[in-house]
Design an enzyme around this catalytic site. Structure first.
Site, PDB file in Angstrom:
ATOM      1  N   LYS A  16       1.201  -1.135  -0.069  1.00  0.00           N
ATOM      2  CA  LYS A  16      -0.027  -0.669  -0.085  1.00  0.00           C
ATOM      3  C   LYS A  16       0.400   1.029   0.018  1.00  0.00           C
ATOM      4  O   LYS A  16       1.387   1.575   0.693  1.00  0.00           O
ATOM      5  CB  LYS A  16      -0.889  -0.429   0.643  1.00  0.00           C
ATOM      6  CG  LYS A  16      -2.440  -0.892   1.384  1.00  0.00           C
ATOM      7  CD  LYS A  16      -2.423  -1.110   2.706  1.00  0.00           C
ATOM      8  CE  LYS A  16      -1.277  -2.298   3.360  1.00  0.00           C
ATOM      9  NZ  LYS A  16      -2.027  -3.252   4.518  1.00  0.00           N
ATOM     10  N   GLU A  74       6.330  -1.463  12.525  1.00  0.00           N
ATOM     11  CA  GLU A  74       4.774  -1.268  11.846  1.00  0.00           C
ATOM     12  C   GLU A  74       3.976  -0.697  13.028  1.00  0.00           C
ATOM     13  O   GLU A  74       2.905  -0.075  12.174  1.00  0.00           O
ATOM     14  CB  GLU A  74       4.606  -2.728  11.530  1.00  0.00           C
ATOM     15  CG  GLU A  74       3.289  -3.334  11.327  1.00  0.00           C
ATOM     16  CD  GLU A  74       3.010  -4.408  10.276  1.00  0.00           C
ATOM     17  OE1 GLU A  74       1.949  -4.898  10.256  1.00  0.00           O
ATOM     18  OE2 GLU A  74       4.100  -5.487  10.787  1.00  0.00           O
TER      19      GLU A  74
END
Length: 268
Positions: A16, A74
């Site tokens: 993404k 993350e």
């Protein structure tokens, strides 16, 4: 293109990308198998772009394409992206709250002020939907699987509470699942029914783990994000219904699948 900075979230199933052009945020996504073509496109249109990378394959991207790229943890990227989207959507969230990220697997994060921590994880998520869905139906297309799920009848495979009590009044909601897939080959069912039952099982698993996390941390507000909710209205409906049934307040972010990419971009 006048792109100077980009955030990239390279996960288990999708890559993404979030970038700003003339003050407007843009989003792109590609299957992880198309990683090289996605990065080649980005390099072609913005050869000198500054990249912030996150996700399980961030180090691969750094080593092969962006040696000067910054790697953002993350969980940090995800939570920072959620904060921005909540602000943009005008949703003021009482703290603490829990983020449920339904990606290839599912992870839970507790947000309390400037503190955020991953509190739980499960292997049940979008990867389960695609992998087991393909096994059950021989269908490989994600959108086709979600379409089947929305058309199916889970009760053609799931044993419901009311099936057990039959003519007696059940002590709890009779439409709740007593046992997933318990009717097996004893009844006729379609691919759509199989996908509806599978989606329901995934939703119930996420719901039960969310309930436990919410109870432990005394939280009522739940923010759902992740690529596995995009284009999957049946799973979203299941989660929303169960959350409200249990007295929890669900929020589904419009661009929630890009939280990691946006959070990475914010770090530059």
């Amino acid at each position: 293109m006048t792109v100077q900075k980009v955030g990239i979230d390279a996960g288990g199933s999708l890559i993404k990308i979030a970038f700003q052009e003339r003050g407007v945020m843009h989003y792109k996504k590609y299957p992880i198998g198309e990683l090289e073509s996605a990065i080649s496109w980005l390099k072609a249109v913005a050869p000198n772009v500054m990249a912030a990378l996150t996700g399980g394959k961030a180090h691969i991207l750094q080593g092969e394409f962006f040696p000067n790229g910054t790697i953002v943890p993350e969980f940090q990227a995800t939570c920072e992206g959620v904060r921005l989207f909540l602000l943009e959507e005008g949703k003021k969230m009482p703290e603490p709250y829990i983020i449920v990220n339904v990606g290839t697997g599912t992870s839970w994060h507790l947000v309390d002020g400037e503190r955020y921590v991953r509190i739980l994880g499960s292997g049940v998520g979008g990867g389960t939907f695609m992998g087991l869905g393909t096994i059950l139906t021989n269908e490989l297309d994600y959108q086709q699987l979600t379409t089947l799920a929305a058309k199916g009848q889970k009760e053609n495979l799931d044993l419901l509470v009311k099936d057990i009590y039959e003519s007696d009044k059940p002590p709890i909601n009779g439409d709740l699942t007593a046992a997933n897939f318990a009717k097996g080959l004893n009844v006729k069912h379609t691919n759509a029914d199989r996908m509806a039952a599978l989606t329901n099982m995934i939703g119930e698993t996420i719901m039960l783990l969310t309930l436990q996390a919410a109870a432990k941390h005394m939280v009522k507000e739940i923010v759902f994000i992740g690529s596995s909710l995009i284009g999957n209205p049946f799973l979203t409906e299941i989660l929303e219904t169960y959350m409200k049934m249990l007295g929890l307040q669900p929020t589904f972010l419009k661009n929630g699948e890009y939280c990691g990419a946006v959070g990475a971009l914010l770090s530059i």
